[in-house]
Enzyme design. Structure first.
Site, PDB file in Angstrom:
ATOM      1  CG  ASN A 189     -21.555 -10.719   8.604  1.00  0.00           C
ATOM      2  OD1 ASN A 189     -22.543 -11.121   7.968  1.00  0.00           O
ATOM      3  ND2 ASN A 189     -20.492 -11.680   8.114  1.00  0.00           N
ATOM      4  CD  GLU A 190     -18.526  -3.145   7.653  1.00  0.00           C
ATOM      5  OE1 GLU A 190     -18.546  -3.344   9.001  1.00  0.00           O
ATOM      6  OE2 GLU A 190     -17.934  -2.662   6.652  1.00  0.00           O
ATOM      7  N   PRO A 191     -21.133  -3.684  11.946  1.00  0.00           N
ATOM      8  CG  PRO A 191     -20.300  -2.231  12.892  1.00  0.00           C
ATOM      9  CD  PRO A 191     -19.913  -2.559  11.610  1.00  0.00           C
TER      10      PRO A 191
END
Ligand code: F6R
Length: 671
Positions: A189-191
C-alpha cells in the site's frame, strides 16, 4: 468456524497485553514501553537485537496457534515477506522442530505478490514463503493463500475479490504480521493508498522498486505492479504485529508511530487499530522521541552519556557552540534539571566540551606496534570506511593484515568480465603465449555471458574472474595505504558463495575460518564493520562470524560491571595472566552507508586534506565499483563521494559544536 471479523476473541489480546506478555517472556525493552509521557500513538516495544523481535513475535504466534488448537479451532495468520520477517519464520521453524509446534490448524493469507509474477519465479513471494517457512512446517497446502501474480490482467479484479472472500470465509485474520517499507507502505500500500482500500492491483513506488533492485539484478527488472491486500483488509485483522529493524527504517518508524495519520504513509493508519504493536530493534527505534530526546518528555536520570547527547543536541538545535550555551537555552529545552544537578551551565558545557575533545585521536595518540587485523566484509570496505585510520596505523608501525571476508564477486558487472577476458586474450596473442587455452577459456566465458539471463548464477569460471578482479583491486587499494599484497588475506567465507544476492546463514565453516586466522595472527586489535544496515546484510553476517569466533576463542566478553570494578586493568591483561589467548580490542567502523554519531563514537580520528585525498585514491583502485556500483543502495553518489562528504561532515559538526576545525574525520566505537 472462527469468530466474526469484528470483535476480539478471548485468546487474542490487545496490543498492550501482547506487549506485556512478551516482555515477560524474553529480553527486556531498551527503554520502558510507551507511557503517558511518550508521543507514541502505536504501542511500541524496542528491544536490543533483531533476534529478540523474532523470539517475541514467534512466541506470540505460537501461543495463538496452540490455544486455538486446544479449542479445536483454526488460527488464521496474515503473513509478510521481505527481509524483516525471516527471523520470525526461522524461529517458528525451530519451534516446530524442537518444541512440536504444529501448523496443522493454521490458515495463512499472504499480504502481496508482484505482478506479473509466476509462482515458481525466484522472485515470487510464493517461492519466498515456500523456502522460508512452508516447506519446513506441517501447514497443509490447501490452507495456504497467497495473491496470484500470474492471472491475466482482465481477471485480476475478480481474483482480488475472491481473495477477500476467502479471508472472510476463514473467519478473518487473527494475527497479521507486517513489515514497513521506506515509503511507509504496509503490504504494497504505497503513498496514496486510502484507509478503505482492499485487495487490488497497485503501482509500486519508485523508492520501493529501487529497494528491490539488488534482488532483481537491476531496477529495470523489478515489476512495476503488485497485488496487495488493502489498508482496510489489514486493519480488519484482530491483532497486528508490525516489525522493523535497522537504522534505515528509523525515520519512517518515527513518522509512523509519532506523526499524524496521513494517506501518504499507510503505516500511520495502524494508529486507528485497537490491537497493534510495533516491534523494533534499537536501531529502528533510535529516532523515537523517548530514545532520541527523552528529556523533552519527562524527568530523566542524567548519565554522562545522556548529558553528552543532550548537550550536543542542544548546541545543534540552538546553533550555539557548546561553550556558549546559556541557562536560558537549557531552560527552554527541558534541560534545567541538568544544570541544577551540575551547578551551572558553564560546568555542563565544560564537561561535555572536554568529553568530546578527549575523543579526538590524531596519529600521535593512536596505537603503535600492535598486531592488528582489519576485517573487511567486501574488498573495499577497508579503504572506504577506515582508509584514514588504516594509513595512520601503518605509519605507526602496527603489524597489519587486512582480511577480506567475502569475494564481493556478485557486485562485478558482466561487461567488466568481458573486458578482462579480452585483455587476457590480446596479451596472450601479442606475447605469443597462446596455445589455444586462453581462446577456449575466452569463448567459454563469452558464450555463457551471451546466454545469461538476469538472476542466473554465474558459472565457476565467471565467478572466479569476478573474484580475482576484486582481489587485485583490493591489493592495489592497500598498496596506496603503504601495505603490500602479502598483507592481504582473502577468506572467501562459504556463506557468501551462493552466487546470489541471498546468502546462506553463518555456519561453523565460516566461524572456523575466522577463528583460524585469529589463532594464527593473535591480534591485539581487530577492526570490524559494525554497520548494521547494509542493503544485503553481508556486513551484519560477517560481524556474526567474527563475534562467534571471538566467543569460541576468548569466551564471553567481561561484563561492564566487572570492567568498571577493575578500572585500571584492561580485559587483555586479565586473560593474559590466566594463560588464555589474549582477547583483542574490537574497534567498530561503519560501512559506506552511515557514520557513527560523534556522541556514540569512542574515537574521532582527524584527517588532513592530503590524507583524505590518499584515502580516495585507494577507493579509486576499486574500479569495478566505480562510476556506478551494481548495488548502490538508495544513494546515487559514488562511494568516494559519500566518503568525502561524510568525513568532511563529521569534522564540520565538531566545528559547529565549537571544537577545533579539522579538514575531515572518521569515527570509531571501541566495543
Ligand atoms: C512484504 C510486504 C512489504 C514489506 C516491506 C518491508 O510482503 O508487504 O510491505 O514488509 O517492504 O520489507 P523489508 O522487510 O524487506 O524491509
Amino acid at each position: 468456524m472462527n469468530s466474526p471479523v469484528t470483535g476480539a476473541p478471548s485468546d487474542v489480546g490487545t496490543g498492550h497485553e501482547a506487549r506485556d506478555r512478551s516482555a515477560n517472556r524474553g529480553p527486556s525493552p531498551v527503554l520502558p514501553p510507551a507511557s503517558h509521557s511518550t508521543q507514541e500513538r502505536i504501542p511500541t516495544v524496542v528491544v536490543e537485537e533483531h533476534e529478540d523481535i523474532a523470539r517475541l513475535v514467534a512466541g506470540r504466534i505460537a501461543q495463538l496457534i496452540r490455544s486455538r488448537a486446544a479449542q479445536g479451532r483454526t488460527a488464521v495468520l496474515g503473513l509478510a515477506t521481505g527481509s524483516t520477517p525471516i527471523g520470525v519464520y526461522r524461529e517458528l521453524i525451530r519451534m516446530h522442530r524442537e518444541e512440536g509446534l504444529s501448523f496443522a490448524n493454521v490458515v495463512t493469507f499472504n499480504l502481496d505478490e508482484y505482478y506479473p509474477m509466476k509462482p515458481d519465479n525466484m522472485h515470487s513471494y510464493h517461492r519466498f514463503m515456500q523456502e522460508n517457512l512452508f516447506s519446513s512446517v506441517d501447514v497443509p497446502a490447501h490452507q495456504v493463500h497467497i495473491p496470484r501474480g500470474d492471472v491475466p490482467r482482465e481477471l485480476v479484479d475478480s481474483e482480488c475479490a475472491a481473495y477477500e472472500a476467502a479471508i472472510r470465509a476463514a473467519g478473518g485474520i487473527d494475527f497479521q504480521l507486517l513489515g514497513v517499507g521506506k515509503t511507509g507502505h504496509i503490504g504494497f500500500n504505497e503513498p496514496g493508498s486510502g484507509v478503505d482500500s482492499r485487495t487490488r492491483l497497485v503501482h509500486l513506488d519508485a523508492v520501493t522498486r529501487r529497494d528491490a533492485a539488488a534482488d532483481f539484478f537491476g531496477e529495470e527488472f523489478v515489476p512495476k505492479e503488485a497485488v496487495t491486500m488493502g489498508v482496510a483488509t489489514i486493519l480488519e485483522a484482530r491483532e497486528i504485529a508490525i516489525i522493523a529493524t535497522g537504522e534505515h527504517k528509523s525515520a519512517i518508524v518515527r513518522r509512523a508511530v509519532e506523526g499524524d495519520i496521513n494517506v501518504e504513509i499507510a503505516a500511520t493508519f495502524l494508529q486507528r487499530h485497537p490491537a497493534t504493536t510495533f516491534y523494533l530493534d534499537s536501531s529502528a527505534g533510535a529516532d523515537l522521541t523517548r530514545i532520541a530526546t527523552p528529556w523533552l518528555l519527562d524527568e530523566v536520570h542524567w548519565t554522562p552519556d545522556l548529558m553528552l547527547r543532550a548537550v550536543v543536541w542542544l548546541s545543534l538545535q540552538t546553533g550555539r557552540a557548546i561553550l556558549k550555551l546559556t541557562q536560558r537555552d537549557y531552560a527552554e529545552h527541558g534541560m534545567s534539571s541538568l544544570v541544577a544537578q551540575r551547578g551551572s551551565p558553564g560546568a555542563v558545557n565544560g564537561e561535555v566540551f572536554n568529553a568530546l575533545g578527549a575523543k579526538i585521536r590524531g596519529k600521535s595518540k593512536l596505537p603503535t606496534g600492535k598486531r592488528t587485523i582489519v576485517f573487511s566484509p567486501h574488498p573495499d570496505d577497508d579503504v572506504i570506511s577506515m582508509g584514514g585510520i588504516l594509513r595512520k596505523f601503518v605509519q605507526n608501525d602496527n603489524r597489519m593484515i587486512v582480511a577480506y571476508m567475502t569475494s564481493g564477486n556478485i557486485a562485478v558487472f558482466d561487461h567488466d568480465v568481458r573486458r578482462y577476458v579480452d585483455f587476457l586474450r590480446r596479451l596472450a596473442h601479442e606475447r605469443d603465449v597462446a596455445d589455444g587455452t586462453v581462446d577456449r577459456f575466452a569463448t567459454l566465458v563469452n558464450d555463457f555471458l551471451d546466454s545469461k539471463q538476469p538472476g542466473d548464477v554465474d558459472i565457476d569460471e565467471v565467478a572466479d574472474i569476478k573474484r580475482i578482479i576484486r582481489e587485485s583491486e583490493a591489493v592495489a587499494g592497500i598498496e596506496v595505504m603503504g601495505l603490500t599484497r602479502d598483507d592481504a588475506r582473502f577468506l572467501n567465507l562459504p556463506f557468501y558463495q551462493t552466487g546470489k544476492v541471498k546468502k546462506d546463514p553463518i555456519g561453523p565453516a565460516d566461524v572456523a575460518i575466522v577463528r583460524a586466522l585469529l589463532e594464527e595472527f593473535q591480534p591485539e586489535i581487530i577492526f570490524v564493520a559494525g554497520d548494521l544496515s547494509d542493503p544485503h546484510g553481508t556486513h551484519r553476517m560477517c560481524k556474526e562470524a567474527i563475534d562467534r569466533a571471538v566467543l569460541e576463542l576468548y569466551g564471553p566478553r567481561p561484563s561492564a560491571d566487572s570492567r568498571s570494578a577493575e578500572p585500571h586493568r584492561r580485559a587483555t591483561d586479565r586473560v593474559q595472566e590466566t594463560g588464555a589467548p589474549q582477547r583483542p580490542e574490537v574497534w567498530l567502523y561503519r560501512g559506506a552507508w552511515q557514520e557513527w554519531a560523534v556522541t556514540d563514537a569512542t574515537w574521532l580520528v582527524p584527517m588532513s586534506q592530503e590524507e583524505l585525498r590518499l584515502k580516495i585514491q585507494a577507493i579509486f583502485k576499486h574500479q569495478s565499483q566505480k562510476d556506478s556500483a551494481p548495488f548502490p543502495g538508495q544513494d546515487d553518489r559514488e562511494f568516494w563521494q559519500r566518503v568525502d562528504a561524510r568525513n568532511k561532515d563529521t569534522a564540520a559538526l565538531l566545528d559547529r559544536l565549537g571544537l577545533a576545525e579539522y579538514f575531515a574525520m572518521e569515527a570509531y566505537v571501541v566495543e
